[in-house]
Write an enzyme that holds these catalytic residues in place. Structure first.
Site, short mmCIF file in Angstrom:
data_model
loop_
_atom_site.label_atom_id
_atom_site.label_comp_id
_atom_site.label_asym_id
_atom_site.label_seq_id
_atom_site.Cartn_x
_atom_site.Cartn_y
_atom_site.Cartn_z
N ARG A 55 40.35 116.75 58.15
CA ARG A 55 41.75 116.97 58.50
C ARG A 55 42.23 118.22 57.78
O ARG A 55 42.04 118.35 56.57
CB ARG A 55 42.63 115.77 58.13
N SER A 151 46.83 112.10 63.38
CA SER A 151 47.73 110.98 63.19
C SER A 151 49.18 111.45 63.05
O SER A 151 49.73 112.01 63.98
CB SER A 151 47.29 110.16 61.97
N ASP A 305 53.40 105.75 65.42
CA ASP A 305 53.16 107.14 65.04
C ASP A 305 52.48 107.85 66.21
O ASP A 305 52.17 107.22 67.23
CB ASP A 305 52.37 107.23 63.73
N ASP A 307 49.55 108.91 67.16
CA ASP A 307 48.32 108.41 67.77
C ASP A 307 48.34 106.90 67.93
O ASP A 307 47.34 106.29 68.29
CB ASP A 307 47.08 108.85 66.98
N ASP A 309 48.35 104.23 66.11
CA ASP A 309 47.62 103.21 65.37
C ASP A 309 48.50 102.59 64.27
O ASP A 309 48.13 101.57 63.68
CB ASP A 309 46.30 103.73 64.79
N THR A 380 42.14 101.50 49.24
CA THR A 380 43.06 101.96 50.27
C THR A 380 42.29 102.51 51.47
O THR A 380 41.24 103.12 51.33
CB THR A 380 43.98 103.06 49.72
N GLU A 404 47.69 97.43 55.50
CA GLU A 404 47.96 98.32 54.38
C GLU A 404 49.42 98.72 54.44
O GLU A 404 50.02 98.76 55.52
CB GLU A 404 47.05 99.55 54.41
N LYS A 418 43.39 99.53 62.13
CA LYS A 418 44.81 99.34 62.41
C LYS A 418 45.09 99.67 63.88
O LYS A 418 44.46 100.54 64.46
CB LYS A 418 45.67 100.18 61.48
#
Length: 600
Positions: A55, A151, A305, A307, A309, A380, A404, A418
């Site tokens: 990313r 994302s 959001d 995308d 997910d 995480t 999360e 998710k």
């Protein structure tokens, strides 16, 4: 690249490899203008491949997201999969993409790389939400999956998310193996923008999208009641890909149509109405959705959001104020509702488990202990939650829920990741049932607090672009103002963490960067250690727990703080006090030049 190579040589190497006229021109212009500082930033280091994949901002350079680095990543991944996955060519790869600038090109170039090695390619030619890639890997028994998305990042960014053959995001050691393979194969094999027209490529959309919704529909347990509900739901896709999927999940659950926030419903890579396309950023990101809800007389707003997910929800109170629920609050409500539905299904004698990340609320642990079900926390990221869910399934558990705090929720076993669309349908179903009984969402949450205790979180972040500053901040937490290194560069003594945060005594510290836990006799933590990321958790005598960590995808120092008490007022007061002490004592924002989060 070795440091002895001059920046001019690095630029010439870029121009040798790159076949995109636009990004070639960027580097050529920087060369002509002698902008060595920018060339160093872009070319000296290669974009880092990790468990989050790639990313970065979209521009020319080895450290950025562009055609060349996407091809290089695809080459390394392709060779790694062929080497480590049996029958990988026949099992194939699943590729999806969102609507961001260059996402379609990146997906085509990725497909071209795999096709060039004779690997079967399943590529969604149209836009999909991220969960369709792991669903495709699972349904087709593919060797791996790739989703081109950043994302909720700003519009300048894009990303490359990788799923392994178990339909979960990759975890170590795959990330290191893929990263090495990338660096060993930097010369492009092929540069194919026309791969989607290749007759060997298979578009699974017509088969898999209906199959996905068939699975999601199994989470619907009250279709008749949903159809009879008069509750109005306003929805925003945050300029992303979510609306067609959100619309269909509402149809499958029997609801009347969603009311869209028209200004944000169409995919738009410019994200024109929000500073950050992230519904987690605060009420500012949902201002247009609130305006739409006020106009149509709705009291509930849902958001995905870009995308789709992630999922969040807000509710208008009787006094006209909008409450935006936190990820922890939504997760707790989902968990309790999922448990109630499970018991009503007549399967309550089975082994049930729920999961959350270690920086999420301890309320889920309290719920699970009270209700006598298995609970675990993980590192995480859904890569850890999803993989642990699969392991627990092998142990005979039914993992009915995982979450999360960053508004990511996993309902059932449709995907071990998710999914903001299945979350949307399930939360709407829960809301309709509450409203039928005359109970608001906020009222249901309050009833859970009264039963299990008030858990108040204070979660936020500071922006910091300098790795040296971040390392200095965390090492000061461990060793004080003057940490001593030995001749190897390692710290020459045990950590000496702070004994108090403000007036509150520190009872133990867990450091998942160093691999040290003061509560363990041997000092070894039970959760996996990651030396490449900063993460320290402090436990205070009053029961407060807070974690500070770096982000794998953004220039942020994040913190997650939680206090529980028998009253909300007391919990909120303590959380506010400890948050202030933690920031001033450990992060020292003014001294370190940290920028506090900017509201959307």
């Amino acid at each position: 690249m070795a440091s002895r190579i001059s920046i001019t040589e690095l630029a010439q190497e870029w121009l040798r490899l790159d076949q995109n006229p636009e990004t070639r021109k960027e580097i050529s212009t920087l060369l002509e203008t002698n902008n060595n500082a920018e060339l160093e930033a872009r070319l000296r280091n290669h974009i880092e491949f990790g468990t989050a994949g790639l990313r970065a901002s979209m521009e020319a350079g080895f450290s950025r997201m562009n055609d060349l680095t996407v091809i290089q990543a695809s080459q390394g991944l392709c060779l790694y999969v062929l080497e480590h996955v049996k029958d990988a060519k026949e099992r194939g790869v699943v590729i999806g993409h969102d609507h961001r600038h260059h996402s379609n090109d990146f997906a085509r170039l990725t497909a071209g790389v795999f096709l060039s090695k004779g690997v079967k390619v399943y590529a969604y030619k149209d836009l999909v939400h991220t969960p369709m890639v792991p669903f495709g890997v699972k349904s087709l028994n593919a060797a791996c999956g790739i989703m081109i998305t950043a994302s909720h990042n700003p519009k300048k960014d894009n990303g490359y998310k990788v799923y392994w053959g178990n339909a979960c995001q990759i975890i170590p050691p795959h990330d290191e193996g893929i990263a090495k393979m990338i660096l060993d194969n930097l010369d492009p094999w092929v540069w194919d923008y026309k791969s989607f027209e290749n007759p060997a490529l298979i578009d699974p959309t017509d088969k898999l999208v209906p199959a996905y919704f068939d699975q999601v529909e199994k989470l619907c347990i009250a279709k008749e009641d949903n159809a009879a509900s008069d509750t109005k739901f306003v929805y925003t896709a945050m300029h992303g890909v979510g609306y067609p999927f959100a619309k269909q999940v509402f149809e499958r659950f029997g609801f009347k149509p969603l009311i869209p926030t028209k200004e944000q419903i169409e995919p738009d890579p410019e994200f024109p109405t929000v500073v950050f396309p992230n519904p987690e950023e605060g009420k500012g990101a949902l201002a247009l959705a609130f305006k739409t809800a006020d106009e149509v007389g709705a009291t509930v707003v849902f958001a995905n959001d870009p995308d789709a997910d992630r999922f969040t929800v807000a509710e208008k109170q009787d006094n006209g104020e909008w409450i935006l629920f936190t990820g922890n609050q939504i997760g707790t409500m989902f968990a309790c509702n999922a448990l109630e539905n499970w018991r009503s299904s007549g399967k309550s004698d089975a082994k049930v488990a729920m999961l959350c990340s270690t920086v999420s609320s301890n309320m889920l642990a309290k719920v699970s202990k009270t209700e006598g079900i298995h609970w675990e926390d993980t590192l995480t990221g859904f890569k850890w939650i999803g993989n642990r869910a699969i392991d627990l399934e092998k142990e005979g558990y039914n993992v009915i829920f995982g979450y999360e705090e960053a508004i990511g929720f996993m309902l059932g076993d449709i995907v071990r990741d998710k999914d903001g669309v299945s979350a949307l349908g399930c939360f709407a179903q829960m809301t309709a049932a509450l409203y039928k009984k005359g109970v608001k969402i906020s009222g249901y949450l309050d009833s859970l607090y009264k039963k299990y205790g008030y858990f108040v979180s204070a979660n936020s972040y500071f922006i910091c672009y300098e790795k040296e500053t971040i390392d200095r901040i965390f090492n000061k937490m461990r060793f004080g103002a003057s940490p001593q290194n030995d001749e190897t560069g390692r710290f020459s003594h045990k950590p000496t963490y702070p004994t108090h945060i403000g007036p509150h005594k520190v009872t133990n510290v867990r450091d998942l960067t160093l691999g040290y836990d003061t509560s363990k006799k041997d000092g070894v933590p039970t959760l996996p250690v990651s030396p490449s990321a900063q993460m320290i958790t402090f436990y205070l005598e009053n029961g407060c727990v807070f974690t500070l960590r770096t982000s794998g995808t953004e220039p942020k120092i994040k913190y997650y703080l939680e206090v529980s008490s028998s009253t909300q007022q007391e919990a909120e007061l303590q959380a506010k006090e400890i948050e202030a002490a933690m920031c001033s004592q450990l992060l020292e924002p003014e001294v370190n030049g940290l920028q506090y989060r900017v509201s959307a």
